[in-house]
Design an enzyme around this catalytic site. Structure first.
Site, PDB file in Angstrom:
ATOM      1  N   SER A 125       0.818  -1.160   0.023  1.00  0.00           N
ATOM      2  CA  SER A 125       0.053   0.060   0.055  1.00  0.00           C
ATOM      3  C   SER A 125       0.796   1.195   0.037  1.00  0.00           C
ATOM      4  O   SER A 125       1.866   1.346   0.679  1.00  0.00           O
ATOM      5  CB  SER A 125      -0.657  -0.092   1.313  1.00  0.00           C
ATOM      6  OG  SER A 125      -1.225   1.435   1.466  1.00  0.00           O
ATOM      7  N   TYR A 150      -1.981  -1.214  10.990  1.00  0.00           N
ATOM      8  CA  TYR A 150      -2.248  -1.830   9.518  1.00  0.00           C
ATOM      9  C   TYR A 150      -0.945  -1.496   8.761  1.00  0.00           C
ATOM     10  O   TYR A 150      -0.541  -2.054   8.028  1.00  0.00           O
ATOM     11  CB  TYR A 150      -3.537  -1.242   9.012  1.00  0.00           C
ATOM     12  CG  TYR A 150      -3.731  -1.431   7.650  1.00  0.00           C
ATOM     13  CD1 TYR A 150      -3.675  -2.684   6.968  1.00  0.00           C
ATOM     14  CD2 TYR A 150      -3.706  -0.343   6.784  1.00  0.00           C
ATOM     15  CE1 TYR A 150      -3.912  -2.916   5.481  1.00  0.00           C
ATOM     16  CE2 TYR A 150      -3.693  -0.649   5.326  1.00  0.00           C
ATOM     17  CZ  TYR A 150      -3.752  -1.872   4.648  1.00  0.00           C
ATOM     18  OH  TYR A 150      -3.813  -2.155   3.492  1.00  0.00           O
ATOM     19  N   LYS A 154       2.113  -4.009   6.759  1.00  0.00           N
ATOM     20  CA  LYS A 154       2.413  -3.615   4.903  1.00  0.00           C
ATOM     21  C   LYS A 154       3.973  -3.559   5.051  1.00  0.00           C
ATOM     22  O   LYS A 154       4.691  -3.951   4.233  1.00  0.00           O
ATOM     23  CB  LYS A 154       1.678  -2.548   4.342  1.00  0.00           C
ATOM     24  CG  LYS A 154       0.234  -3.061   4.320  1.00  0.00           C
ATOM     25  CD  LYS A 154      -0.005  -4.204   3.307  1.00  0.00           C
ATOM     26  CE  LYS A 154      -1.430  -4.579   3.434  1.00  0.00           C
ATOM     27  NZ  LYS A 154      -1.932  -5.991   2.869  1.00  0.00           N
TER      28      LYS A 154
HETATM   29  P1  NAD Z   1     -11.008  -7.430   1.459  1.00  0.00           P
HETATM   30  O1  NAD Z   1     -10.986  -7.398   2.854  1.00  0.00           O
HETATM   31  O2  NAD Z   1     -12.155  -7.262   0.774  1.00  0.00           O
HETATM   32  O3  NAD Z   1     -10.092  -8.732   0.723  1.00  0.00           O
HETATM   33  C1  NAD Z   1      -9.510  -9.539   1.657  1.00  0.00           C
HETATM   34  C2  NAD Z   1      -9.856 -10.960   1.669  1.00  0.00           C
HETATM   35  O4  NAD Z   1      -8.887 -11.815   2.559  1.00  0.00           O
HETATM   36  C3  NAD Z   1     -11.456 -11.207   2.462  1.00  0.00           C
HETATM   37  O5  NAD Z   1     -12.015 -11.898   1.463  1.00  0.00           O
HETATM   38  C4  NAD Z   1     -11.023 -11.995   3.626  1.00  0.00           C
HETATM   39  O6  NAD Z   1     -11.921 -12.789   4.030  1.00  0.00           O
HETATM   40  C5  NAD Z   1      -9.660 -12.597   3.405  1.00  0.00           C
HETATM   41  N1  NAD Z   1      -8.846 -12.859   4.546  1.00  0.00           N
HETATM   42  C6  NAD Z   1      -8.296 -12.263   5.579  1.00  0.00           C
HETATM   43  N2  NAD Z   1      -7.379 -12.722   6.354  1.00  0.00           N
HETATM   44  C7  NAD Z   1      -7.276 -14.057   5.682  1.00  0.00           C
HETATM   45  C8  NAD Z   1      -6.567 -15.050   5.957  1.00  0.00           C
HETATM   46  N3  NAD Z   1      -5.905 -15.225   7.208  1.00  0.00           N
HETATM   47  N4  NAD Z   1      -6.664 -16.255   5.301  1.00  0.00           N
HETATM   48  C9  NAD Z   1      -7.556 -16.378   4.526  1.00  0.00           C
HETATM   49  N5  NAD Z   1      -8.162 -15.262   3.904  1.00  0.00           N
HETATM   50  C10 NAD Z   1      -8.084 -14.089   4.516  1.00  0.00           C
HETATM   51  O7  NAD Z   1      -9.717  -6.335   1.118  1.00  0.00           O
HETATM   52  P2  NAD Z   1      -9.213  -5.903  -0.259  1.00  0.00           P
HETATM   53  O8  NAD Z   1      -9.642  -3.989  -0.407  1.00  0.00           O
HETATM   54  O9  NAD Z   1      -9.773  -6.550  -1.501  1.00  0.00           O
HETATM   55  O10 NAD Z   1      -7.799  -5.826   0.053  1.00  0.00           O
HETATM   56  C11 NAD Z   1      -7.077  -6.964  -0.398  1.00  0.00           C
HETATM   57  C12 NAD Z   1      -5.587  -6.529  -0.165  1.00  0.00           C
HETATM   58  O11 NAD Z   1      -5.045  -5.300  -0.874  1.00  0.00           O
HETATM   59  C13 NAD Z   1      -5.330  -6.641   1.445  1.00  0.00           C
HETATM   60  O12 NAD Z   1      -3.946  -7.243   1.881  1.00  0.00           O
HETATM   61  C14 NAD Z   1      -5.247  -5.084   1.552  1.00  0.00           C
HETATM   62  O13 NAD Z   1      -4.290  -4.628   2.730  1.00  0.00           O
HETATM   63  C15 NAD Z   1      -4.670  -4.521   0.382  1.00  0.00           C
HETATM   64  N6  NAD Z   1      -4.653  -2.889   0.198  1.00  0.00           N
HETATM   65  C16 NAD Z   1      -5.993  -2.683   0.011  1.00  0.00           C
HETATM   66  C17 NAD Z   1      -6.315  -1.453  -0.253  1.00  0.00           C
HETATM   67  C18 NAD Z   1      -7.739  -0.909  -0.266  1.00  0.00           C
HETATM   68  O14 NAD Z   1      -7.948   0.461  -0.203  1.00  0.00           O
HETATM   69  N7  NAD Z   1      -8.548  -1.708  -0.466  1.00  0.00           N
HETATM   70  C19 NAD Z   1      -5.237  -0.343  -0.412  1.00  0.00           C
HETATM   71  C20 NAD Z   1      -3.951  -0.872  -0.384  1.00  0.00           C
HETATM   72  C21 NAD Z   1      -3.655  -2.406   0.005  1.00  0.00           C
HETATM   73  N1  UFG Z   2     -13.012  11.101   3.829  1.00  0.00           N
HETATM   74  C1  UFG Z   2     -13.814  12.041   4.143  1.00  0.00           C
HETATM   75  N2  UFG Z   2     -15.186  11.475   4.747  1.00  0.00           N
HETATM   76  C2  UFG Z   2     -15.146  10.289   4.841  1.00  0.00           C
HETATM   77  C3  UFG Z   2     -14.074   9.328   4.651  1.00  0.00           C
HETATM   78  C4  UFG Z   2     -13.053   9.700   3.979  1.00  0.00           C
HETATM   79  O1  UFG Z   2     -13.684  13.098   4.045  1.00  0.00           O
HETATM   80  O2  UFG Z   2     -16.093   9.803   5.501  1.00  0.00           O
HETATM   81  C5  UFG Z   2     -11.725  11.544   3.238  1.00  0.00           C
HETATM   82  C6  UFG Z   2     -10.421  11.385   3.895  1.00  0.00           C
HETATM   83  O3  UFG Z   2     -10.097  12.150   4.847  1.00  0.00           O
HETATM   84  C7  UFG Z   2      -9.324  11.299   2.812  1.00  0.00           C
HETATM   85  C8  UFG Z   2     -10.248  10.872   1.565  1.00  0.00           C
HETATM   86  O4  UFG Z   2     -11.554  10.953   1.927  1.00  0.00           O
HETATM   87  O5  UFG Z   2      -8.853  12.589   2.691  1.00  0.00           O
HETATM   88  C9  UFG Z   2      -9.723   9.348   1.328  1.00  0.00           C
HETATM   89  O6  UFG Z   2      -9.935   8.540   2.406  1.00  0.00           O
HETATM   90  P1  UFG Z   2     -10.041   7.036   2.514  1.00  0.00           P
HETATM   91  O7  UFG Z   2     -10.364   6.744   3.946  1.00  0.00           O
HETATM   92  O8  UFG Z   2     -10.996   6.593   1.395  1.00  0.00           O
HETATM   93  O9  UFG Z   2      -8.700   6.565   1.894  1.00  0.00           O
HETATM   94  P2  UFG Z   2      -7.206   6.859   2.702  1.00  0.00           P
HETATM   95  O10 UFG Z   2      -6.473   7.530   1.468  1.00  0.00           O
HETATM   96  O11 UFG Z   2      -7.240   7.432   3.886  1.00  0.00           O
HETATM   97  O12 UFG Z   2      -6.665   5.305   2.831  1.00  0.00           O
HETATM   98  C10 UFG Z   2      -6.337   4.495   1.853  1.00  0.00           C
HETATM   99  C11 UFG Z   2      -6.733   3.103   2.026  1.00  0.00           C
HETATM  100  C12 UFG Z   2      -5.841   2.737   3.026  1.00  0.00           C
HETATM  101  C13 UFG Z   2      -4.432   2.830   2.749  1.00  0.00           C
HETATM  102  C14 UFG Z   2      -4.363   4.106   2.105  1.00  0.00           C
HETATM  103  C15 UFG Z   2      -2.811   4.350   1.500  1.00  0.00           C
HETATM  104  O13 UFG Z   2      -8.115   2.949   2.999  1.00  0.00           O
HETATM  105  O14 UFG Z   2      -5.959   1.094   3.428  1.00  0.00           O
HETATM  106  O15 UFG Z   2      -5.352   4.507   1.289  1.00  0.00           O
HETATM  107  O16 UFG Z   2      -2.694   5.355   0.558  1.00  0.00           O
HETATM  108  F1  UFG Z   2      -3.409   2.420   3.657  1.00  0.00           F
END
Ligand code: NAD
Ligand code: UFG
Length: 340
Positions: A125, A150, A154
């Site tokens: 991330s 979290y 990473k």
């Molecule tokens: P998500 O929660 O939708 O998907 C993760 C999946 O992993 C889920 O289906 C959950 O059931 C499964 N899981 C969790 N722990 C597990 C375990 N121990 N064994 C087996 N399955 C397990 O999340 P996502 O948004 O699809 O994110 C996927 C990956 O990308 C994560 O590692 C997350 O940290 C990373 N990531 C997500 C974002 C974001 O904004 N969505 C940003 C940066 C990185």
């Molecule tokens: N925001 C609002 N109101 C809300 C939610 C979010 O104003 O109810 C704003 C936040 O303050 C931020 C922007 O919208 O300025 C985006 O916020 P998000 O929570 O959607 O995303 P972030 O950038 O904070 O975080 C995301 C992922 C994290 C990851 C990070 C890395 O959720 O998992 O990007 O850049 F670590």
């Protein structure tokens, strides 16, 4: 045919990636413990692709259970999505985050070594860049101090996998640093399905647009940005999914042991701009108020996309309008998310 094990393949990004892999001719095996997703996703994937994927309900921290997946399938590469991802929750229950995220990554790596699987893509991330204001973030930007457990998982897993790859020349690792994944599949059948009240901007806006939530609070409008609200690099989840296919292809040909790529669009969008784009997509106003800043938020975060473009051949196709319209389609087709 090359087989990819997708851990967390039932989740938001994983499920979209399963489709992209299938469309590119890969065989896919999914391992997910359903801790943050519903089994209904598998039925939806079948509806979209016409294929029933091999699915294991398994915890990736449970080595003996996960071993069965490696035993029963000839895996060529792994994409490790499985992990917990809620920033606020990670502050409340840090040990659960360290245990789940780090143990699952180590377990996957150990089994890869044991079964001679040489290619690993890891979901990292942009959060690893920390609180720096030196944007755009390039892959060479120094790693920062994370603001929550979290983020540290990473950061730590990146280091663990680098060490793993250096000690094992037959293993190649690709660290993908995602910016802000949003949007949904064009079918409207799969998308982001958070439990409870969403913490992230797009799921929250979608629920206000759909009438399940009353009003969005914008966290701060006094930042030193053009309109006072924070800028983020939102990337369509289907673009992100394609980036994983490129990463698997890259690992098949690179000599490097470890590679790192940002996956973003290179463009910052403010919270106000995101609201306006969503209003255009749904055709009505999104009720919002301006509130205090959220602790830990940085004013501006966007990717340098040069390296991914040059070396991976990855360039995002979709803009903010497509992100909003696909989100809105998913929201209207599934107002209460997926059934258990
Ligand atoms: P998500 O929660 O939708 O998907 C993760 C999946 O992993 C889920 O289906 C959950 O059931 C499964 N899981 C969790 N722990 C597990 C375990 N121990 N064994 C087996 N399955 C397990 O999340 P996502 O948004 O699809 O994110 C996927 C990956 O990308 C994560 O590692 C997350 O940290 C990373 N990531 C997500 C974002 C974001 O904004 N969505 C940003 C940066 C990185
Ligand atoms: N925001 C609002 N109101 C809300 C939610 C979010 O104003 O109810 C704003 C936040 O303050 C931020 C922007 O919208 O300025 C985006 O916020 P998000 O929570 O959607 O995303 P972030 O950038 O904070 O975080 C995301 C992922 C994290 C990851 C990070 C890395 O959720 O998992 O990007 O850049 F670590």
């Amino acid at each position: 045919m090359s087989t990819v094990l997708v851990t967390g393949g039932n989740g938001y990004i994983g499920s979209h990636t399963v489709i992209a892999l299938h469309e590119s001719g890969y065989e896919v095996v999914i391992a997910d413990n359903l801790s943050n997703s519903k089994l209904e996703v598998q039925r939806r994937l079948e509806k979209i692709t016409g294929k029933s994927f091999k699915f294991y309900n398994v915890d990736c921290c449970d080595k003996e259970a996960l071993r069965q997946v490696f035993e029963e399938n000839k895996i060529d590469s792994v994409i490790h999505f499985a992990g917990l991802k809620a920033v606020g929750e990670s502050v409340r229950i840090p040990l659960d985050y360290y245990r789940n995220n780090i143990m699952s990554a180590i377990t996957v790596a150990e089994l890869m070594k044991e079964y001679g699987v040489g290619k690993l893509v890891f979901s990292s991330s942009a959060t690893v860049y920390g609180m720096s204001e030196d944007v755009p973030f390039t892959e060479e930007s120094p790693l920062g101090v994370c603001t929550n457990p979290y983020g540290w998982t990473k950061w730590m897993i990146e280091q663990i996998l680098r060490d793993f790859a250096s000690a094992n020349p037959e293993i190649k690792v690709c660290l993908l640093r995602y910016f802000n994944p949003v949007g949904a599949h064009e079918s409207g059948l799969i998308g982001e399905d958070p439990r409870g009240i969403p913490n992230n901007l797009f799921p929250y806006i979608s629920k206000v647009a759909g009438g399940t939530l009353e009003c969005l609070t914008v966290f701060g409008d006094d930042y030193n940005t053009p309109d006072g609200t924070c800028l983020r690099d939102y990337i369509h989840v289907c673009d992100l999914a394609d980036g994983h296919v490129k990463a698997i292809e890259y690992l098949a040909k690179t000599e490097e042991n470890v590679c790192v790529f940002n996956l973003g669009t290179g463009k910052g969008t403010s919270v106000k701009e995101a609201i306006a784009a969503f209003e255009k997509a749904c055709g009505h106003e999104i009720k919002h108020v301006f509130g205090a800043r959220r602790p830990g938020d940085i004013p501006v975060c966007y990717a340098s996309t040069e390296k991914a473009e040059r070396e991976l051949g990855f360039k995002a196709r979709f803009g903010i309008d497509e992100m909003c319209s696909s989100c809105w389609k998913w929201q209207t087709m599934n107002p209460d998310g997926l059934a258990d």
